[in-house]
Write a protein that holds these residues in place. Structure first.
Motif, mmCIF file in Angstrom:
data_model
loop_
_atom_site.group_PDB
_atom_site.id
_atom_site.type_symbol
_atom_site.label_atom_id
_atom_site.label_comp_id
_atom_site.label_asym_id
_atom_site.label_seq_id
_atom_site.Cartn_x
_atom_site.Cartn_y
_atom_site.Cartn_z
ATOM 1 N N SER A 429 -13.656 -1.879 -3.891
ATOM 2 C CA SER A 429 -13.102 -1.390 -2.625
ATOM 3 C C SER A 429 -11.845 -2.177 -2.278
ATOM 4 O O SER A 429 -11.827 -2.982 -1.358
ATOM 5 C CB SER A 429 -14.133 -1.531 -1.500
ATOM 6 O OG SER A 429 -14.567 -2.872 -1.392
ATOM 7 N N GLY A 430 -10.817 -1.987 -3.055
ATOM 8 C CA GLY A 430 -9.537 -2.608 -2.752
ATOM 9 C C GLY A 430 -9.479 -4.069 -3.126
ATOM 10 O O GLY A 430 -10.050 -4.508 -4.129
ATOM 11 N N ASP A 431 -8.811 -4.853 -2.289
ATOM 12 C CA ASP A 431 -8.584 -6.258 -2.589
ATOM 13 C C ASP A 431 -9.793 -7.099 -2.183
ATOM 14 O O ASP A 431 -10.758 -6.615 -1.599
ATOM 15 C CB ASP A 431 -7.339 -6.754 -1.837
ATOM 16 C CG ASP A 431 -6.072 -6.035 -2.290
ATOM 17 O OD1 ASP A 431 -6.027 -5.629 -3.471
ATOM 18 O OD2 ASP A 431 -5.157 -5.875 -1.462
ATOM 19 N N GLY A 432 -9.710 -8.401 -2.474
ATOM 20 C CA GLY A 432 -10.781 -9.312 -2.095
ATOM 21 C C GLY A 432 -11.938 -9.278 -3.066
ATOM 22 O O GLY A 432 -11.863 -8.687 -4.151
ATOM 23 N N TYR A 433 -13.030 -9.885 -2.661
ATOM 24 C CA TYR A 433 -14.169 -10.034 -3.564
ATOM 25 C C TYR A 433 -14.929 -8.732 -3.791
ATOM 26 O O TYR A 433 -15.797 -8.685 -4.667
ATOM 27 C CB TYR A 433 -15.107 -11.109 -3.020
ATOM 28 C CG TYR A 433 -14.524 -12.497 -3.103
ATOM 29 C CD1 TYR A 433 -14.418 -13.142 -4.330
ATOM 30 C CD2 TYR A 433 -14.066 -13.153 -1.957
ATOM 31 C CE1 TYR A 433 -13.881 -14.411 -4.423
ATOM 32 C CE2 TYR A 433 -13.528 -14.434 -2.040
ATOM 33 C CZ TYR A 433 -13.425 -15.052 -3.273
ATOM 34 O OH TYR A 433 -12.888 -16.307 -3.360
ATOM 35 N N GLY A 434 -14.627 -7.710 -3.035
ATOM 36 C CA GLY A 434 -15.262 -6.417 -3.258
ATOM 37 C C GLY A 434 -14.494 -5.530 -4.216
ATOM 38 O O GLY A 434 -14.696 -4.316 -4.231
#
Length: 559
Positions: A429-434
């Motif tokens: 789901s896009g950027d970051g840890y997800g």
């Protein structure tokens, strides 16, 4: 004006009610976390569980109900002693050894490598009391552990205490006990299986080798701080922990909070300082690491350095099992979907964790996500930059580099074919840890050889290339080799340099020296200065390792 004041007061009360209801609605897990210690008990004790300098008399009250009690950990029934007069609670350490005198808790008693202690070991008094209705159904029970005179004992300084109390049959019954050789061992012997050599002895059938929910047993655990303050009293489940060290002593334990034990789904106290309540914890006995420090030391250094690797929290404990001293442990959390949610902000239902090539958290079909990862590195030539750029979309390269560099630098010889764990969000789901990329988790650094002086010149880098598809494939890429080489040098000049790590080693040796000596006496091991010896081994390892790492870089990465 009077009515206006009344209206204002009513309005304030309404707002307060709405706020309180809102708080309640935001914390649905409060009822799930309700535990035995937070429920109103009919039975009352004149002295709470804890530490006392002097002996004392204990009274038990339960209204008009007769109270039945035990002092050996067994579950009270109407066939047990009825409480009539105050109980005299004194230092139980002079009592005869019972459970620690058993010689059926390890295969090494069969080979003559282990012996039961010849001295009486330290003990606490474990009281279990219960009341019953007219049909003999238990309607209330209470468990309390009393440590008397421990202010005069040594080997506990700076450590917390945990008293685990359970019916002895849960641990030592021939057929169902989880801590003994038991019927599984005798069955294997009767079938002609041989345990006379180290090779045939490894993972030899025994009750304690069994895994899964069937081999989980209910206990009550009372956790105390080093100053004797009761931190938590709660019922939960335990299982034997680990792989190769299940046949040794002391054994590690996994702890599980469950509603079926009359408490909530979570441990009611944040014993590790995570900032949230966990469902699972472990009491890690540290395998054959007699310094009791390898895993926790590296985890804390990695965390303080800000490396992109998941690590556990640790807190030092001594265990008393059904009242008898049972050694030194580190209480730790577990890598699970709740851990990922709380640390990385990924919804727990969207978390996939792979451990030892199997799904640890997630759905069975999530193994295909991991298989896709392995297949990608098997089928694509990483010397081609375009393929390497695609690899960065599958894995968090910083996490991978930090993780592999750490494991290789400390010469973990029980890896990567063991103790290998990684996670990702199932749906990106896009950027970051997800974002759906894989990230790595560091644990279990207690193996023989890891950070030991004789492993300082271990060619770990080459060994990992031979045994790990992902790392070997990536090592064919110029950019990766440079970044990985830089990370190894950074570790050697930073957290693993003698200047930085020697004081850390000294601090753990100082904490563990006397407790490890006490554990050696308890388990009849001739290793009384093991913590000091192991500490010196680790210092020598890191003094030598830096220059040899440079040689490995030149030989295996400077292509």
């Amino acid at each position: 004006m009077k009515n206006k004041g009344l209206y204002i007061l009513l309005a304030i009360l309404v707002v307060l009610v709405i706020v309180l209801l809102g708080i309640k609605s935001k914390a649905p897990e409060a009822s799930e976390n309700e535990t035995q210690s937070s429920q109103k008990s009919i039975i009352t004790l004149s002295a709470s569980a804890g530490f006392y300098d002097e002996p004392f008399s204990l009274t038990i009250e339960a209204g008009d109900y007769p109270v039945y009690y035990t002092l050996d950990g067994s579950t009270p029934s109407t066939e047990n002693t009825v409480y009539e007069d105050p109980l005299y609670i004194s230092d139980a350490s002079t009592n005869e050894n019972i459970y620690s005198a058993r010689d059926d808790v390890s295969i090494f008693f069969k080979t003559g490598d282990y012996h039961v202690p010849t001295n009486t070991i330290d003990k606490c008094t474990v009281l279990r009391a219960a009341i019953f209705d007219d049909q003999g159904q238990m309607i209330d029970q209470i468990t309390a552990s009393y440590f008397v005179g421990f202010q005069d004992k040594t080997g506990y300084e700076g450590l917390n205490y945990v008293s685990i109390v359970t019916d002895p049959d849960n641990l030592f019954d021939y057929n169902t006990g989880i801590y003994v050789l038991g019927s599984d061992f005798d069955q294997a012997v009767s079938e002609g299986q041989d345990y006379s050599t180290p090779e045939t002895r490894y993972r030899f059938p025994a009750n304690y080798e069994n895994k899964g929910k069937k081999w989980e047993r209910e206990v009550n655990g009372q956790f105390f701080s080093s100053d004797g303050t009761l931190l938590m009293s709660q019922s939960f489940g335990i299982r034997i922990k680990g792989q190769g060290m299940r046949d040794g002593l002391p054994k590690g334990l996994n702890l599980y909070a469950r509603e079926e034990y009359g408490t909530g789904k979570y441990f009611e106290t944040d014993l590790l300082g995570n900032g949230y309540n966990v469902k699972k914890m472990s009491l890690n006995a540290c395998g054959i690491d007699r310094s009791k420090s390898k895993s926790v030391m590296v985890a804390r250094l990695v965390e303080e350095a800000g490396l992109d690797i998941s690590v556990m929290k640790y807190s030092p404990y001594v265990l008393f099992l059904d009242g008898e001293y049972w050694g030194v442990y580190w209480l730790t959390d577990k890598f699970d979907k709740l851990y990922v949610q709380e640390h990385y902000g990924v919804d727990k239902d969207n978390v996939v964790i792979i451990k030892q090539n199997e799904v640890e958290e997630g759905d069975d079909e999530d193994i295909e996500l991991y298989n896709d990862l392995i297949n990608f590195f098997t089928e694509h030539d990483m010397s081609i930059d375009a393929n390497y750029e695609e690899a960065k979309k599958l894995v968090d390269m910083e996490s991978l580099i930090d993780y592999y560099a750490t494991e290789i630098y400390i010469a973990n010889c029980d890896w990567p074919f063991n103790n290998y764990e990684l996670w990702r969000s199932r749906k990106g789901s896009g950027d970051g840890y997800g974002d759906g990329r894989w990230r790595w988790m560091l644990y279990d650094l207690d193996a023989l050889g890891c950070m030991d002086q004789w492993m300082a010149e271990s060619v770990t880098l080459d060994s990992v290339r031979e045994n790990d598809i992902i790392f070997d494939s990536l090592s064919n890429n110029t950019e990766f080799r440079q970044e990985f080489s830089d990370k190894l040098r950074e570790l050697g000049d930073g957290i693993f340099s003698s200047d930085q790590i020697n004081p850390v080693i000294d601090s753990y040796v100082s904490l563990m020296y006397l407790p490890v000596e006490k554990e050696a006496v308890r388990f009849a091991r001739d290793e009384y200065d093991a913590a000091i010896t192991q500490g010196e081994y680790m210092k020598t390892f890191f003094e030598r390792r830096r220059s040899f790492i440079e040689d490995q870089i030149e030989e295996y990465l400077a292509q």
